[in-house]
Design a protein around this motif. Structure first.
Motif, PDB file in Angstrom:
ATOM      1  N   GLY A   1       0.856  -1.136  -0.182  1.00  0.00           N
ATOM      2  CA  GLY A   1      -0.003  -0.084  -0.039  1.00  0.00           C
ATOM      3  C   GLY A   1       0.771   1.192  -0.203  1.00  0.00           C
ATOM      4  O   GLY A   1       0.244   2.341   0.165  1.00  0.00           O
ATOM      5  N   ILE A   2       2.070   1.143  -0.017  1.00  0.00           N
ATOM      6  CA  ILE A   2       2.987   2.294  -0.215  1.00  0.00           C
ATOM      7  C   ILE A   2       3.039   2.929  -1.964  1.00  0.00           C
ATOM      8  O   ILE A   2       3.083   2.108  -2.662  1.00  0.00           O
ATOM      9  CB  ILE A   2       4.230   2.169   0.132  1.00  0.00           C
ATOM     10  N   THR A   3       2.907   4.181  -2.055  1.00  0.00           N
ATOM     11  CA  THR A   3       3.010   5.021  -3.482  1.00  0.00           C
ATOM     12  C   THR A   3       4.532   4.900  -3.721  1.00  0.00           C
ATOM     13  O   THR A   3       5.212   5.513  -2.821  1.00  0.00           O
ATOM     14  CB  THR A   3       2.400   6.023  -3.378  1.00  0.00           C
ATOM     15  N   VAL A   4       4.871   4.241  -4.630  1.00  0.00           N
ATOM     16  CA  VAL A   4       6.445   4.044  -5.200  1.00  0.00           C
ATOM     17  C   VAL A   4       6.577   4.630  -6.359  1.00  0.00           C
ATOM     18  O   VAL A   4       5.700   4.197  -7.408  1.00  0.00           O
ATOM     19  CB  VAL A   4       6.760   2.837  -4.908  1.00  0.00           C
ATOM     20  N   LYS A   5       7.580   5.435  -6.744  1.00  0.00           N
ATOM     21  CA  LYS A   5       7.954   5.832  -8.200  1.00  0.00           C
ATOM     22  C   LYS A   5       8.840   4.655  -8.537  1.00  0.00           C
ATOM     23  O   LYS A   5       9.454   4.112  -7.935  1.00  0.00           O
ATOM     24  CB  LYS A   5       8.490   7.206  -8.106  1.00  0.00           C
ATOM     25  N   GLU A   6       9.236   4.830 -10.055  1.00  0.00           N
ATOM     26  CA  GLU A   6      10.038   3.746 -10.571  1.00  0.00           C
ATOM     27  C   GLU A   6      11.468   4.089 -10.074  1.00  0.00           C
ATOM     28  O   GLU A   6      12.040   5.228 -10.057  1.00  0.00           O
ATOM     29  CB  GLU A   6       9.848   3.721 -11.837  1.00  0.00           C
ATOM     30  N   PRO A   7      12.443   2.987 -10.147  1.00  0.00           N
ATOM     31  CA  PRO A   7      13.786   3.415  -9.619  1.00  0.00           C
ATOM     32  C   PRO A   7      14.479   4.061 -10.724  1.00  0.00           C
ATOM     33  O   PRO A   7      14.179   4.086 -12.101  1.00  0.00           O
ATOM     34  CB  PRO A   7      14.385   2.018  -9.782  1.00  0.00           C
ATOM     35  N   VAL A   8      15.315   4.977 -10.510  1.00  0.00           N
ATOM     36  CA  VAL A   8      16.146   5.730 -11.342  1.00  0.00           C
ATOM     37  C   VAL A   8      17.428   5.665 -11.037  1.00  0.00           C
ATOM     38  O   VAL A   8      17.964   5.752  -9.743  1.00  0.00           O
ATOM     39  CB  VAL A   8      15.804   7.372 -11.161  1.00  0.00           C
ATOM     40  N   GLN A   9      18.381   5.260 -12.115  1.00  0.00           N
ATOM     41  CA  GLN A   9      19.740   5.199 -11.790  1.00  0.00           C
ATOM     42  C   GLN A   9      20.567   6.312 -11.343  1.00  0.00           C
ATOM     43  O   GLN A   9      20.353   7.447 -12.174  1.00  0.00           O
ATOM     44  CB  GLN A   9      20.343   4.469 -13.246  1.00  0.00           C
ATOM     45  N   GLN A  10      21.231   6.114 -10.480  1.00  0.00           N
ATOM     46  CA  GLN A  10      22.010   7.383 -10.047  1.00  0.00           C
ATOM     47  C   GLN A  10      23.525   6.749 -10.103  1.00  0.00           C
ATOM     48  O   GLN A  10      23.800   6.004  -8.966  1.00  0.00           O
ATOM     49  CB  GLN A  10      21.749   8.027  -8.870  1.00  0.00           C
ATOM     50  N   GLY A  11      24.423   6.901 -10.907  1.00  0.00           N
ATOM     51  CA  GLY A  11      25.693   6.111 -10.838  1.00  0.00           C
ATOM     52  C   GLY A  11      25.485   4.779 -10.946  1.00  0.00           C
ATOM     53  O   GLY A  11      24.716   4.359 -11.736  1.00  0.00           O
ATOM     54  N   ASP A  12      26.003   4.027  -9.937  1.00  0.00           N
ATOM     55  CA  ASP A  12      25.874   2.493  -9.835  1.00  0.00           C
ATOM     56  C   ASP A  12      24.658   2.377  -9.015  1.00  0.00           C
ATOM     57  O   ASP A  12      24.409   0.964  -8.765  1.00  0.00           O
ATOM     58  CB  ASP A  12      27.363   1.780  -9.104  1.00  0.00           C
ATOM     59  N   SER A  13      23.874   3.244  -8.418  1.00  0.00           N
ATOM     60  CA  SER A  13      22.898   2.701  -7.402  1.00  0.00           C
ATOM     61  C   SER A  13      21.615   3.039  -8.005  1.00  0.00           C
ATOM     62  O   SER A  13      21.462   3.769  -9.334  1.00  0.00           O
ATOM     63  CB  SER A  13      23.239   3.768  -6.410  1.00  0.00           C
ATOM     64  N   TYR A  14      20.471   2.782  -7.374  1.00  0.00           N
ATOM     65  CA  TYR A  14      19.179   2.967  -8.116  1.00  0.00           C
ATOM     66  C   TYR A  14      18.404   3.788  -6.900  1.00  0.00           C
ATOM     67  O   TYR A  14      18.374   3.376  -5.742  1.00  0.00           O
ATOM     68  CB  TYR A  14      18.288   1.735  -8.566  1.00  0.00           C
ATOM     69  N   VAL A  15      17.643   4.773  -7.156  1.00  0.00           N
ATOM     70  CA  VAL A  15      17.029   5.604  -6.120  1.00  0.00           C
ATOM     71  C   VAL A  15      15.575   5.545  -6.422  1.00  0.00           C
ATOM     72  O   VAL A  15      15.155   5.553  -7.679  1.00  0.00           O
ATOM     73  CB  VAL A  15      17.344   7.188  -6.194  1.00  0.00           C
ATOM     74  N   VAL A  16      14.703   5.384  -5.458  1.00  0.00           N
ATOM     75  CA  VAL A  16      13.353   5.143  -5.328  1.00  0.00           C
ATOM     76  C   VAL A  16      12.722   6.115  -4.363  1.00  0.00           C
ATOM     77  O   VAL A  16      12.982   5.955  -3.109  1.00  0.00           O
ATOM     78  CB  VAL A  16      12.852   3.652  -5.055  1.00  0.00           C
ATOM     79  N   GLU A  17      11.687   6.829  -4.778  1.00  0.00           N
ATOM     80  CA  GLU A  17      11.043   7.881  -4.089  1.00  0.00           C
ATOM     81  C   GLU A  17       9.709   6.865  -3.655  1.00  0.00           C
ATOM     82  O   GLU A  17       8.986   6.223  -4.397  1.00  0.00           O
ATOM     83  CB  GLU A  17      10.589   9.188  -4.506  1.00  0.00           C
ATOM     84  N   PHE A  18       9.502   7.317  -2.435  1.00  0.00           N
ATOM     85  CA  PHE A  18       7.922   6.585  -1.865  1.00  0.00           C
ATOM     86  C   PHE A  18       7.508   7.429  -0.824  1.00  0.00           C
ATOM     87  O   PHE A  18       8.040   8.300  -0.276  1.00  0.00           O
ATOM     88  CB  PHE A  18       8.246   5.122  -1.017  1.00  0.00           C
ATOM     89  N   SER A  19       6.101   7.223  -0.558  1.00  0.00           N
ATOM     90  CA  SER A  19       5.182   8.087   0.186  1.00  0.00           C
ATOM     91  C   SER A  19       4.212   6.906   0.672  1.00  0.00           C
ATOM     92  O   SER A  19       3.864   6.044  -0.103  1.00  0.00           O
ATOM     93  CB  SER A  19       4.714   9.158  -0.433  1.00  0.00           C
ATOM     94  N   HIS A  20       3.781   7.108   1.906  1.00  0.00           N
ATOM     95  CA  HIS A  20       2.498   6.511   2.253  1.00  0.00           C
ATOM     96  C   HIS A  20       1.513   7.788   3.097  1.00  0.00           C
ATOM     97  O   HIS A  20       1.957   8.256   4.069  1.00  0.00           O
ATOM     98  CB  HIS A  20       2.936   5.436   3.568  1.00  0.00           C
ATOM     99  N   ASP A  21       0.460   8.159   2.415  1.00  0.00           N
ATOM    100  CA  ASP A  21      -0.289   9.035   2.713  1.00  0.00           C
ATOM    101  C   ASP A  21      -0.989   8.935   3.854  1.00  0.00           C
ATOM    102  O   ASP A  21      -0.847  10.082   4.795  1.00  0.00           O
ATOM    103  CB  ASP A  21      -1.470   9.238   1.510  1.00  0.00           C
ATOM    104  N   THR A  22      -1.382   7.925   4.373  1.00  0.00           N
ATOM    105  CA  THR A  22      -2.196   7.753   5.613  1.00  0.00           C
ATOM    106  C   THR A  22      -1.085   7.946   6.783  1.00  0.00           C
ATOM    107  O   THR A  22      -1.617   8.259   7.889  1.00  0.00           O
ATOM    108  CB  THR A  22      -2.824   6.530   5.928  1.00  0.00           C
ATOM    109  N   LYS A  23       0.145   7.578   6.620  1.00  0.00           N
ATOM    110  CA  LYS A  23       0.994   7.498   7.586  1.00  0.00           C
ATOM    111  C   LYS A  23       1.914   8.836   7.648  1.00  0.00           C
ATOM    112  O   LYS A  23       2.762   9.070   8.230  1.00  0.00           O
ATOM    113  CB  LYS A  23       1.898   6.346   7.703  1.00  0.00           C
TER     114      LYS A  23
END
Length: 164
Positions: A91-113
């Protein structure tokens, strides 16, 4: 002579202040960091498979950081994609992974919390790390990134992001 004595006293005072600011050192097989006095930490016992989790929380800011290292012979992208699927199922809102160098960054949110966060996924081929920053706003994320950049000292640089 008096100037030299004053300089020595000033340097001694700075060393004492620095020792008070860096109240706790966290060290394990994967990284070390000096935790300032205005932060709390919870360090899990290393698991039999070598997994380690460290939870850090600022006493002054609404800022939480977790650092987890697990045995995972997966590329960082696959680690990120599998985690994104699990988060969405939870139930968490998650954006697609974005490459940053050799890593992948993911933004997420949970509106009710009312939680917002960033996950950084990195792999060295045999182990994977997930560094999570949770903050209420952009300023909090900037503080969390700066904190990690300044304090986190990886044993294997390939296991953590080059920059946050």
């Amino acid at each position: 002579m008096r100037k030299l004595a004053s300089l020595c006293l000033a340097l001694l005072a700075l060393v004492c202040l620095a020792a008070n600011v860096q109240a706790q050192e966290i060290r394990n097989d994967y990284f070390s960091l000096n935790l300032p006095a205005d932060w709390n930490s919870t360090v899990s016992k290393p698991q039999s498979n070598g997994s380690v989790t460290v939870l850090l929380q600022s006493k002054t800011d609404k800022l939480v950081i977790t650092i987890t290292v697990v045995p995972a012979p997966l590329p960082a992208q696959m680690l990120a994609e599998q985690t994104v699927q699990s988060m969405r199922t939870g139930g968490i809102t998650v954006k697609e992974p974005v490459q940053q160098g050799d890593s992948y960054v993911v933004e997420f949110s949970h509106d009710t919390k009312q939680v917002k966060g960033l996950n950084y996924f990195t792999s060295n081929g045999s182990k994977g790390s997930v560094v999570t920053i949770m903050a209420p706003d952009t300023d909090g994320f900037a503080k969390g990134k700066a904190f990690l950049q300044e304090t986190l000292k990886p044993v294997d640089a390939r296991l953590f992001p080059a920059s946050y």
